[in-house]
Design an enzyme around this catalytic site. Sequence first.
Site, PDB file in Angstrom:
ATOM      1  N   LYS A 138       0.914  -0.795   0.081  1.00 46.30           N
ATOM      2  CA  LYS A 138       0.172  -0.232   0.417  1.00 46.30           C
ATOM      3  C   LYS A 138       1.182   1.103  -0.275  1.00 46.30           C
ATOM      4  CE  LYS A 138      -4.228  -1.961   1.430  1.00 46.30           C
ATOM      5  NZ  LYS A 138      -3.378  -3.746   1.381  1.00 46.30           N
TER       6      LYS A 138
HETATM    7  C1  LIG Z   1      -4.689  -4.888   1.165  1.00 45.22           C
HETATM    8  C2  LIG Z   1      -3.731  -5.904   1.244  1.00 45.22           C
HETATM    9  C3  LIG Z   1      -3.981  -6.674   0.013  1.00 45.22           C
HETATM   10  C4  LIG Z   1      -5.405  -6.877  -0.637  1.00 45.22           C
HETATM   11  O1  LIG Z   1      -5.543  -5.859  -1.721  1.00 45.22           O
HETATM   12  P1  LIG Z   1      -6.540  -5.099  -2.448  1.00 45.22           P
HETATM   13  O2  LIG Z   1      -5.776  -4.482  -3.197  1.00 45.22           O
HETATM   14  O3  LIG Z   1      -7.268  -4.427  -1.555  1.00 45.22           O
HETATM   15  O4  LIG Z   1      -7.234  -6.380  -4.079  1.00 45.22           O
HETATM   16  C5  LIG Z   1      -3.680  -7.759   0.162  1.00 45.22           C
HETATM   17  N1  LIG Z   1      -2.292  -8.499   1.083  1.00 45.22           N
HETATM   18  C6  LIG Z   1      -1.854  -7.174   1.656  1.00 45.22           C
HETATM   19  C7  LIG Z   1      -0.757  -7.414   2.743  1.00 45.22           C
HETATM   20  C8  LIG Z   1      -2.832  -6.042   1.626  1.00 45.22           C
HETATM   21  O5  LIG Z   1      -2.438  -4.999   2.765  1.00 45.22           O
END
Ligand SMILES: *Cc1c(COP(=O)(O)O)cnc(C)c1O
Length: 468
Positions: free
Chosen positions: A112
């Site tokens: 993220k």
């Molecule tokens: C947010 C997240 C996901 C999921 O990603 P999306 O874009 O919501 O599909 C998967 N793994 C981790 C570690 C995350 O923080």
Amino acid sequence: MLYVSTRGGCPAKTFDEVILTGLAADGGLFVPQTIPHFAVEDIASWAGDSYQELAFKVMHPFVGGCIPDEDLVELIRRAYGNFRHEAIAPLVQTGHNEWILELFHGPTLAFKDFALQFLGHLLDYSLEKRDQKVVIMGATSGDTGSAAIEGCRRCSNVDMFILHPHQRVSDVQRRQMTTVMADNIHNIALQGTFDDCQNMVKACFSDQSFLPDNRQLVAVNSINWARIMAQIVYYFWASLQLGGPLRPISFAVPTGNFGDIFAGYLASKMGLPIEQLVIATNQNDILHRCISFNDHTTQPLQQSLAPSMDIMISSNFERLLFDVHGGDGAAIVGLMADAKGGHMQLSAGVLETLRKQFSSYRCDDKEMLAAIADVYANSGYLLDPHTAIGLNAARSQRANLKTPMVTLATAHPAKFPDAVKEAGYPSDPPLPAHMSGLFARPERFCVLENRRSVVEQFMAQKINVKPV
Ligand SMILES: *Cc1c(COP(=O)(O)O)cnc(C)c1O
């Protein structure tokens, strides 16, 4: 470039407008009116570019004249300036033609950071230019909150409120949020679940009259278009490191809200040859059931050891459905009403289109733990639980051994020590050096009752209305 709502019920908006809001007024999500397309020769000519150079080329068409080139270059430079690996997103090989794309070298150790570091600088820049102040409000089950706080802690035009479910996030995750001592950052530990947090945020977005004059709420979850845009870049990046675009590449993506893998779909629409996109889910498998069995029926949410994927309705799936329905907003309104009612079914034609690009796999906690243990034993590589689900899906769904298969590593294993130890790893995986002091730092957060008036009053009090 203009942006339209997936529900077709509101006027087109500019990039600037779209990043400074949440959902469209008709309840839809914003998507670009047309998807830019690159010729294979153009993409091939980017081989050897740094991550930042590539990010400029991929994102430039979306920004559509809203930001001068030299400013965009600078925003990208700042966004990736505090990643702790020179390659930004390095690839690691774990098997024959099998690769892990490490997306956890940013400040909060999850993918993220790629979008939220960029979004933080972008918001700061746009707000400064417009002489505007906004309020960011978001709910987190862990990773989004810390990445958003880290991305926006230095934005003087932003007051930020992040709600997490009190005593329901891991210690590492909570401390990553609550030890940031910036005056504009406010952590709310809501007495409730993650769903309660999300519902609270939704309610506040729907009636913003509690805010001081001239303030509006901005979303930082993946309904914000800028997040998707920034994530398209690393699909191009991985492909170019592995001989693309002259050969196709496949990707497996641990999926929750469908933001990350939707970025991969867009990369493919933009001209990057992608053979397979594998949707990897945990036991909350609605997307797997939808793609593989045309069964998009909601079921009670289950808590798993990969909590960032514990999601019932994936908001970005709507963006995909809009595209495969040829931009028919009315069709999406109908489908979303069905989904909300508990059951949505896709037409045979739509399903066929989706299956040309996507396959899917469900991996429960038990299988995930076995995957962590197996990969560690056979290649000495330690996966976090989310990435393990991705890699397991990659191995199960792989159609062609000659095509490189890249699994997106969405988090560092040190963020999820309990799961990793349950898989047999002998100790807590060490936190990277920059976070080693995390457990000695003071924390600051407010525990609030799960009542709208309480949360609104708290926010109204804390928003800085003094002129700077
Ligand atoms: C947010 C997240 C996901 C999921 O990603 P999306 O874009 O919501 O599909 C998967 N793994 C981790 C570690 C995350 O923080």
